[in-house]
Design a protein around this motif. Structure first.
Motif, PDB file in Angstrom:
ATOM      1  N   UNK A  54      40.370  22.255  62.879  1.00 36.38           N
ATOM      2  CA  UNK A  54      39.895  21.329  63.760  1.00 36.38           C
ATOM      3  C   UNK A  54      40.684  20.276  63.903  1.00 36.38           C
ATOM      4  N   UNK A  55      40.461  19.203  64.818  1.00 38.63           N
ATOM      5  CA  UNK A  55      41.084  18.053  65.391  1.00 38.63           C
ATOM      6  C   UNK A  55      40.633  17.042  65.011  1.00 38.63           C
ATOM      7  N   UNK A  72      35.601  28.251  66.282  1.00 37.18           N
ATOM      8  CA  UNK A  72      34.564  28.931  65.930  1.00 37.18           C
ATOM      9  C   UNK A  72      34.625  29.548  64.564  1.00 37.18           C
ATOM     10  N   UNK A  73      35.990  29.450  64.188  1.00 38.90           N
ATOM     11  CA  UNK A  73      36.344  30.238  63.092  1.00 38.90           C
ATOM     12  C   UNK A  73      36.676  31.700  62.839  1.00 38.90           C
ATOM     13  N   UNK A  74      37.421  32.037  62.015  1.00 37.37           N
ATOM     14  CA  UNK A  74      38.067  33.477  62.051  1.00 37.37           C
ATOM     15  C   UNK A  74      37.809  33.948  60.703  1.00 37.37           C
ATOM     16  N   UNK A  75      37.388  35.185  60.365  1.00 34.01           N
ATOM     17  CA  UNK A  75      36.959  35.512  59.089  1.00 34.01           C
ATOM     18  C   UNK A  75      38.284  36.089  58.246  1.00 34.01           C
ATOM     19  N   UNK A  76      38.360  35.831  57.094  1.00 33.89           N
ATOM     20  CA  UNK A  76      39.344  36.291  56.048  1.00 33.89           C
ATOM     21  C   UNK A  76      38.587  36.852  54.968  1.00 33.89           C
ATOM     22  N   UNK A  89      38.093  21.704  52.293  1.00 36.53           N
ATOM     23  CA  UNK A  89      39.339  21.413  53.053  1.00 36.53           C
ATOM     24  C   UNK A  89      40.390  22.355  52.259  1.00 36.53           C
ATOM     25  N   UNK A  90      41.208  22.827  53.224  1.00 39.03           N
ATOM     26  CA  UNK A  90      42.362  23.709  53.126  1.00 39.03           C
ATOM     27  C   UNK A  90      43.645  23.098  53.069  1.00 39.03           C
ATOM     28  N   UNK A 115      39.893  24.301  57.462  1.00 41.39           N
ATOM     29  CA  UNK A 115      38.937  24.186  56.280  1.00 41.39           C
ATOM     30  C   UNK A 115      38.383  25.706  56.126  1.00 41.39           C
ATOM     31  N   UNK A 116      37.565  25.885  55.395  1.00 45.99           N
ATOM     32  CA  UNK A 116      37.164  27.329  54.905  1.00 45.99           C
ATOM     33  C   UNK A 116      35.743  27.283  54.441  1.00 45.99           C
ATOM     34  N   UNK A 117      34.721  28.108  54.790  1.00 48.58           N
ATOM     35  CA  UNK A 117      33.418  28.256  54.203  1.00 48.58           C
ATOM     36  C   UNK A 117      32.997  29.587  53.750  1.00 48.58           C
TER      37      UNK A 117
END
Length: 122
Positions: free
Chosen positions: A97-98, A114-118, A47-48, A37-39
């Motif tokens: 996510x699982x 925890x996410x990674x920035x793109x 949803x990605x 997912x992305x935010x």
């Protein structure tokens, strides 16, 4: 308790590519679907892509179809998101996510990284 760690984010020019990885520690991912997912700032989580535990079923958000590819290596307990032809509107924090089922809603997923920035520059 499973712990998910995303990596591979960064700054890229429009039209470029990145590959994100989602690595699991603790309990295995091999019997779970995994979603990306992305935010973006000020926006809802979007949803990605998602992949079944076996890897033979995938689904993608409309905005990334044909450009992103999700895959998994259960031996390495890692899920990948290959992102090609990146656009500035792909800029966001990307989360893996699982989940127990293959779903497009965040509600189907119970453990999150925890996410990674793109960041995609124009």
């Amino acid at each position: 308790q499973v712990r998910l760690v995303e990596s591979g984010g960064g700054l890229v020019q429009a039209g470029g590519s990145l590959r994100l990885s989602c690595a699991a520690s603790g309990r295995t991912l091999s019997r779970y679907a995994v979603g990306w997912f992305r935010q973006a700032p000020g926006k809802e989580r979007e949803f990605v892509a998602t992949i079944s535990w076996s890897g033979d079923l995938t689904d993608y958000g409309d905005s990334v179809k044909g450009r992103f590819t999700i895959s998994r290596d259960n031996a390495k307990v890692t899920v990948y998101l290959q992102m090609n032809s990146l656009k500035p509107e792909d800029t966001a924090v990307y989360y893996c996510a699982r989940g127990r089922v293959l779903g497009t809603s965040p509600n189907y997923y119970d453990s999150w990284g925890q996410g990674t920035q793109v960041t995609v520059s124009s």
